[in-house]
Scaffold this motif. Structure first.
Motif, PDB file in Angstrom:
ATOM      1  N   LEU A  50       0.821  -1.208   0.000  1.00 41.82           N
ATOM      2  CA  LEU A  50       0.000   0.000   0.000  1.00 41.82           C
ATOM      3  C   LEU A  50       0.860   1.264   0.000  1.00 41.82           C
ATOM      4  CD1 LEU A  50      -2.942  -0.935   2.399  1.00 41.82           C
ATOM      5  CD2 LEU A  50      -2.896  -0.886  -0.091  1.00 41.82           C
ATOM      6  N   ALA A  51       1.985   1.247   0.685  1.00 44.49           N
ATOM      7  CA  ALA A  51       2.880   2.409   0.678  1.00 44.49           C
ATOM      8  C   ALA A  51       3.401   2.650  -0.738  1.00 44.49           C
ATOM      9  CB  ALA A  51       4.032   2.185   1.655  1.00 44.49           C
ATOM     10  N   TRP A  52       3.756   1.569  -1.435  1.00 41.76           N
ATOM     11  CA  TRP A  52       4.218   1.693  -2.826  1.00 41.76           C
ATOM     12  C   TRP A  52       3.107   2.217  -3.733  1.00 41.76           C
ATOM     13  CZ3 TRP A  52       2.207  -2.530  -6.000  1.00 41.76           C
ATOM     14  CH2 TRP A  52       2.417  -2.328  -7.356  1.00 41.76           C
ATOM     15  N   ALA A  53       1.917   1.655  -3.597  1.00 42.75           N
ATOM     16  CA  ALA A  53       0.804   2.071  -4.443  1.00 42.75           C
ATOM     17  C   ALA A  53       0.454   3.541  -4.195  1.00 42.75           C
ATOM     18  CB  ALA A  53      -0.406   1.190  -4.181  1.00 42.75           C
ATOM     19  N   SER A  54       0.452   3.947  -2.941  1.00 50.14           N
ATOM     20  CA  SER A  54       0.146   5.335  -2.606  1.00 50.14           C
ATOM     21  C   SER A  54       1.194   6.275  -3.180  1.00 50.14           C
ATOM     22  CB  SER A  54       0.061   5.487  -1.081  1.00 50.14           C
ATOM     23  OG  SER A  54      -0.212   6.815  -0.721  1.00 50.14           O
ATOM     24  N   ARG A  55       2.438   5.875  -3.064  1.00 52.40           N
ATOM     25  CA  ARG A  55       3.538   6.704  -3.563  1.00 52.40           C
ATOM     26  C   ARG A  55       3.475   6.862  -5.083  1.00 52.40           C
ATOM     27  NH1 ARG A  55       7.127   3.813  -1.541  1.00 52.40           N
ATOM     28  NH2 ARG A  55       7.661   2.570  -3.393  1.00 52.40           N
ATOM     29  N   LEU A 164      -3.765   1.317   6.599  1.00 55.41           N
ATOM     30  CA  LEU A 164      -4.292   2.457   5.859  1.00 55.41           C
ATOM     31  C   LEU A 164      -3.627   2.560   4.490  1.00 55.41           C
ATOM     32  CD1 LEU A 164      -4.449   5.146   8.695  1.00 55.41           C
ATOM     33  CD2 LEU A 164      -6.296   3.676   7.847  1.00 55.41           C
ATOM     34  N   ALA A 165      -4.154   3.442   3.657  1.00 55.42           N
ATOM     35  CA  ALA A 165      -3.701   3.541   2.273  1.00 55.42           C
ATOM     36  C   ALA A 165      -2.222   3.892   2.152  1.00 55.42           C
ATOM     37  CB  ALA A 165      -4.541   4.581   1.532  1.00 55.42           C
ATOM     38  N   ASP A 166      -1.680   4.630   3.119  1.00 56.44           N
ATOM     39  CA  ASP A 166      -0.273   5.026   3.031  1.00 56.44           C
ATOM     40  C   ASP A 166       0.670   4.006   3.657  1.00 56.44           C
ATOM     41  OD1 ASP A 166      -0.793   5.323   5.716  1.00 56.44           O
ATOM     42  OD2 ASP A 166      -0.210   7.438   5.840  1.00 56.44           O
ATOM     43  N   GLY A 167       0.115   2.843   4.111  1.00 52.75           N
ATOM     44  CA  GLY A 167       0.948   1.806   4.708  1.00 52.75           C
ATOM     45  C   GLY A 167       0.999   1.846   6.216  1.00 52.75           C
ATOM     46  N   THR A 168       0.310   2.784   6.832  1.00 50.80           N
ATOM     47  CA  THR A 168       0.274   2.854   8.293  1.00 50.80           C
ATOM     48  C   THR A 168      -0.561   1.712   8.859  1.00 50.80           C
ATOM     49  OG1 THR A 168       0.440   5.268   8.251  1.00 50.80           O
ATOM     50  CG2 THR A 168      -0.388   4.267  10.278  1.00 50.80           C
ATOM     51  N   VAL A 169      -0.026   1.003   9.840  1.00 48.06           N
ATOM     52  CA  VAL A 169      -0.725  -0.106  10.487  1.00 48.06           C
ATOM     53  C   VAL A 169      -1.456   0.415  11.718  1.00 48.06           C
ATOM     54  CG1 VAL A 169      -0.470  -2.342  11.640  1.00 48.06           C
ATOM     55  CG2 VAL A 169       0.964  -1.779   9.662  1.00 48.06           C
ATOM     56  N   GLY A 170      -2.718   0.008  11.867  1.00 46.70           N
ATOM     57  CA  GLY A 170      -3.495   0.436  13.015  1.00 46.70           C
ATOM     58  C   GLY A 170      -4.294  -0.711  13.598  1.00 46.70           C
ATOM     59  N   HIS A 171      -4.892  -0.473  14.755  1.00 43.62           N
ATOM     60  CA  HIS A 171      -5.763  -1.474  15.360  1.00 43.62           C
ATOM     61  C   HIS A 171      -6.853  -0.772  16.153  1.00 43.62           C
ATOM     62  CE1 HIS A 171      -4.197  -1.048  19.514  1.00 43.62           C
ATOM     63  NE2 HIS A 171      -3.048  -0.791  18.924  1.00 43.62           N
ATOM     64  N   SER A 172      -7.963  -1.459  16.324  1.00 50.17           N
ATOM     65  CA  SER A 172      -9.100  -0.888  17.043  1.00 50.17           C
ATOM     66  C   SER A 172      -9.805  -1.999  17.794  1.00 50.17           C
ATOM     67  CB  SER A 172     -10.065  -0.218  16.068  1.00 50.17           C
ATOM     68  OG  SER A 172     -11.219   0.263  16.720  1.00 50.17           O
ATOM     69  N   VAL A 198      -7.361  -1.676   4.539  1.00 57.49           N
ATOM     70  CA  VAL A 198      -7.334  -3.113   4.267  1.00 57.49           C
ATOM     71  C   VAL A 198      -7.278  -3.840   5.602  1.00 57.49           C
ATOM     72  CG1 VAL A 198      -6.040  -5.027   3.255  1.00 57.49           C
ATOM     73  CG2 VAL A 198      -6.214  -2.846   2.032  1.00 57.49           C
ATOM     74  N   ILE A 199      -8.295  -4.631   5.883  1.00 63.18           N
ATOM     75  CA  ILE A 199      -8.359  -5.387   7.133  1.00 63.18           C
ATOM     76  C   ILE A 199      -7.378  -6.548   7.070  1.00 63.18           C
ATOM     77  CG2 ILE A 199      -9.842  -6.780   8.613  1.00 63.18           C
ATOM     78  CD1 ILE A 199     -12.216  -5.160   7.471  1.00 63.18           C
ATOM     79  N   THR A 200      -6.582  -6.729   8.115  1.00 68.08           N
ATOM     80  CA  THR A 200      -5.598  -7.819   8.124  1.00 68.08           C
ATOM     81  C   THR A 200      -5.890  -8.877   9.192  1.00 68.08           C
ATOM     82  OG1 THR A 200      -4.141  -6.514   9.573  1.00 68.08           O
ATOM     83  CG2 THR A 200      -3.749  -6.381   7.187  1.00 68.08           C
ATOM     84  N   GLU A 201      -6.598  -8.498  10.255  1.00 71.49           N
ATOM     85  CA  GLU A 201      -6.848  -9.439  11.353  1.00 71.49           C
ATOM     86  C   GLU A 201      -8.127  -9.021  12.078  1.00 71.49           C
ATOM     87  OE1 GLU A 201      -3.304 -10.865  13.632  1.00 71.49           O
ATOM     88  OE2 GLU A 201      -4.391 -10.014  15.346  1.00 71.49           O
ATOM     89  N   VAL A 202      -8.920  -9.998  12.503  1.00 73.09           N
ATOM     90  CA  VAL A 202     -10.212  -9.696  13.125  1.00 73.09           C
ATOM     91  C   VAL A 202     -10.383 -10.501  14.406  1.00 73.09           C
ATOM     92  CG1 VAL A 202     -12.708  -9.561  12.789  1.00 73.09           C
ATOM     93  CG2 VAL A 202     -11.190  -9.359  10.811  1.00 73.09           C
ATOM     94  N   SER A 203     -10.838  -9.839  15.470  1.00 73.77           N
ATOM     95  CA  SER A 203     -11.205 -10.512  16.719  1.00 73.77           C
ATOM     96  C   SER A 203     -12.718 -10.709  16.712  1.00 73.77           C
ATOM     97  CB  SER A 203     -10.810  -9.662  17.932  1.00 73.77           C
ATOM     98  OG  SER A 203      -9.428  -9.393  17.947  1.00 73.77           O
ATOM     99  N   LEU A 204     -13.152 -11.927  17.002  1.00 70.40           N
ATOM    100  CA  LEU A 204     -14.552 -12.281  16.823  1.00 70.40           C
ATOM    101  C   LEU A 204     -15.163 -12.886  18.079  1.00 70.40           C
ATOM    102  CD1 LEU A 204     -13.968 -13.994  13.400  1.00 70.40           C
ATOM    103  CD2 LEU A 204     -15.305 -11.896  13.699  1.00 70.40           C
ATOM    104  N   ARG A 205     -16.414 -12.557  18.310  1.00 72.43           N
ATOM    105  CA  ARG A 205     -17.194 -13.158  19.380  1.00 72.43           C
ATOM    106  C   ARG A 205     -17.839 -14.442  18.875  1.00 72.43           C
ATOM    107  NH1 ARG A 205     -22.603 -10.410  22.081  1.00 72.43           N
ATOM    108  NH2 ARG A 205     -23.006 -12.027  23.638  1.00 72.43           N
TER     109      ARG A 205
END
Length: 410
Positions: A50-55, A164-172, A198-205
């Motif tokens: 994503l960082a490459w694509a954004s750039r 995120l689109a610029d390659g930043t990794v986040g979590h919520s 882009v979702i990479t990992e999901v916590s599920l009930r």
């Protein structure tokens, strides 16, 4: 070297030569064929892609099992499809807490098989769910008959990791049911069609598998009697985990679960209030619910976008009107009577949207041919769309991720 060759070489440097290929017609996103398909294996590789694509100003669409790539409006552009299929596997499963954490590319069937060993299940049953991945189900907000009791992904997702689109990794969110700290970005990503991250990992009930389950079928009934039968079941002292009215077939399916004694008592009640009712065998019930899950989608061919499909929702007080209108305006429909929600297929989606809005409801387009999609996905001046557009601008200002695929051209 051509621009495509240069892009392919850059992508290969990130994920390896074996996991970059030229796109084909089957990789189209809403009818738009990209140049490349790239398959990262880790979150770090997703971030690098994503960082490459954004750039380089490339537009990217995420893809899991590919069962819902015709959902949403056609993107304004699509250069790269990012496949999440190598991001597969269960990271963690805590049977005692009824929680599991899975990578986005994990097929739903694999999750069900793993947690089923412990007498548990993920209560999601979207259309074409056998091949669908967890990330794809969450990103599209897909649902099935179990929404009657268990809700949608919004009710079952506890948290997620994303890029995120610029390659930043986040979590919520997190891995517990009661988690309210911070801004719930995970809820924003549900149903966003990959336009925000882009979702990479999901916590599920998870939920325990019931000791007993029975399905009662009512009908077939004349159209005028379907709504009456649904009202009778909704008012009865039973708690369906799934309940649908199938149109134009005129049948109502009701699934109840619990202990053997509890299920037997509910089945007896259903037999007294539902006309032309009978209890299905286990094999019949399995076939009936599979049919219900895909009826509005035109069968198991997830790529068949000849007819539009939309979710239609109205206040429950208008259930009779919903069933009556869908009986005439939709080719096929699956109604969740207790919620006032339906999945409907047909050529009159714009009319259905207008009608639902007149009752204080709404219609959400999921799939349509391009000519109808341009009519049914207007850039409306609605406060919710305005807010979502602002979120898109904040998270993806360069419109790298599936630009235009969501409502309002987001």
């Amino acid at each position: 070297m051509t621009a495509a060759a240069v892009s392919g070489a850059v992508a290969a440097g990130i994920v390896g030569n074996s996991f970059v290929r030229a796109a084909a017609a089957g990789d189209a996103v809403g009818g738009v064929v990209p140049s490349l398909v790239v398959s990262p294996a880790t979150e770090e590789e997703v971030a690098a892609v994503l960082a490459w694509a954004s750039r380089d100003g490339l537009a990217v669409a995420a893809c899991g099992g590919g069962t819902k790539m015709a959902w949403g409006a056609p993107p304004r552009r699509c250069d790269v499809v990012l496949s999440t299929l190598r991001l597969a596997g269960v990271v963690e499963h805590e049977p005692g807490d009824l929680v599991c954490v899975v990578r986005a590319g994990t097929p739903l069937a694999d999750v069900q098989a793993l947690v089923g060993v412990h007498g548990q299940r993920l209560a999601l049953d979207p259309p074409h769910g056998v091949a669908a991945t967890i990330g794809g189900i969450v990103a599209t907000g897909a649902w099935g008959p179990l929404r009657t009791h268990y809700g949608t992904a919004r009710d079952l997702v506890l948290g997620c990791r994303f890029v995120l689109a610029d390659g930043t990794v986040g979590h919520s969110g997190g891995k517990v049911v009661k988690n309210v700290a911070g801004y719930d970005v995970a809820k924003l990503l549900i149903g966003s069609l990959g336009t925000l991250a882009v979702i990479t990992e999901v916590s599920l009930r998870l939920h325990p598998v019931a000791r007993a389950s029975r399905t009662v079928v009512c009908g077939p009934l004349p159209p005028a009697d379907v709504a009456a039968a649904c009202r009778a079941v909704v008012a009865a002292p039973v708690v369906p985990v799934a309940m649908v009215a199938l149109l134009p077939e005129g049948t109502v399916l009701v699934q109840v679960e619990g202990t053997e004694a509890g299920v037997a008592a509910q089945v007896e009640v259903l037999g007294s209030v539902a006309p032309l009712s009978r209890v299905l065998s286990d094999a019949e019930a399995t076939a009936a619910w599979e049919h219900a899950r895909v009826l509005a989608w035109g069968g198991d061919d997830a790529s068949d976008a000849a007819d539009a499909v939309a979710s239609v929702a109205v206040p429950r007080a208008h259930l009779d009107a919903l069933i009556t209108v869908l009986g005439t305006e939709a080719t096929r429909a699956v109604v969740l009577p207790s919620l006032g929600i339906a999945a409907a297929q047909g050529d009159h989606i714009v009319a259905l949207r207008t009608w639902a809005a007149s009752l204080g409801g709404h219609a959400v387009l999921h799939r349509a041919p391009p000519d109808l999609a341009s009519l049914a996905w207007p850039a409306v001046a609605d406060p919710a769309v305005t807010l979502m557009r602002a979120v898109k601008q904040s998270l993806d200002p360069a419109a790298t991720l599936s630009p235009g695929r969501h409502l309002g051209g987001i």
